[in-house]
Design an enzyme around this catalytic site. Sequence first.
Site, short mmCIF file in Angstrom:
data_model
loop_
_atom_site.label_atom_id
_atom_site.label_comp_id
_atom_site.label_asym_id
_atom_site.label_seq_id
_atom_site.Cartn_x
_atom_site.Cartn_y
_atom_site.Cartn_z
N GLU A 48 4.84 -3.21 6.87
CA GLU A 48 5.93 -3.36 7.82
C GLU A 48 6.49 -1.71 7.43
O GLU A 48 7.50 -1.29 8.15
CB GLU A 48 7.10 -4.40 7.55
CG GLU A 48 7.61 -4.35 6.01
CD GLU A 48 6.55 -5.18 5.03
OE1 GLU A 48 7.06 -5.37 3.96
OE2 GLU A 48 5.47 -5.59 5.46
N HIS A 77 2.64 -3.61 1.79
CA HIS A 77 3.83 -3.94 2.90
C HIS A 77 3.29 -3.02 4.29
O HIS A 77 3.50 -2.08 4.25
CB HIS A 77 4.99 -3.27 2.21
CG HIS A 77 5.50 -4.20 1.05
ND1 HIS A 77 6.30 -5.13 1.39
CD2 HIS A 77 5.14 -3.86 0.03
CE1 HIS A 77 6.59 -5.54 0.22
NE2 HIS A 77 6.13 -5.01 -0.78
N CYS A 94 2.82 -9.14 -0.11
CA CYS A 94 2.97 -8.69 -1.73
C CYS A 94 3.29 -10.29 -2.46
O CYS A 94 2.32 -10.86 -2.83
CB CYS A 94 4.25 -7.93 -1.70
SG CYS A 94 4.20 -6.83 -3.43
#
Length: 183
Positions: A163, A161, A74
Amino acid sequence: MKIYVIYNYGQYNHLIHRTLRDLGVETKLVENTTPVEQLKDVDGLVIGGGPSLDRTGNCELYLKELDVPMIGICLGHQLMAKVFGGEVGKGSMGGYSEVKVRIVEDDELFEGIPREITVWASHMDEVKKLPEGFKRLAESDICKIEAMRHEKKPLYGVQWHPEVYHSQFGVELYRNFIEICKK
């Protein structure tokens, strides 16, 4: 294998750290003001997300001075583009939402990942123009540069993202990045 996560004050940076740890990597969440010299022994870096390009500490130095694989997430993706001469600007969509991303270029970062995935991303800001020497790896209907990489160096950026739970194949993406760091 030692991969550090650069903390840029983003709400998901700790999840990157946990994902890498769970994948068996020696990892640490480090402040973005950490001197470059203290990062010379890492095998890779993840430049985490955060609220502002103005609060990225020494990240520009890391990108310019360290010769290790890096992935920007990001804000880290946007910073990488800016540091190497690309353009970053306001996106068409602010706030977080699910986005369908299309992988448009084969790359080891996306090994074993389908050509279209649903991810969790904010497009408050985004890469508008690729830096010279980089190529586009993924796009969406709302952003033409969802992922990129340097043509010669193992420098990657993704707008989303990986994660977070909402992003499909995020663990696989980090696993692939670990493999890149082993080379």
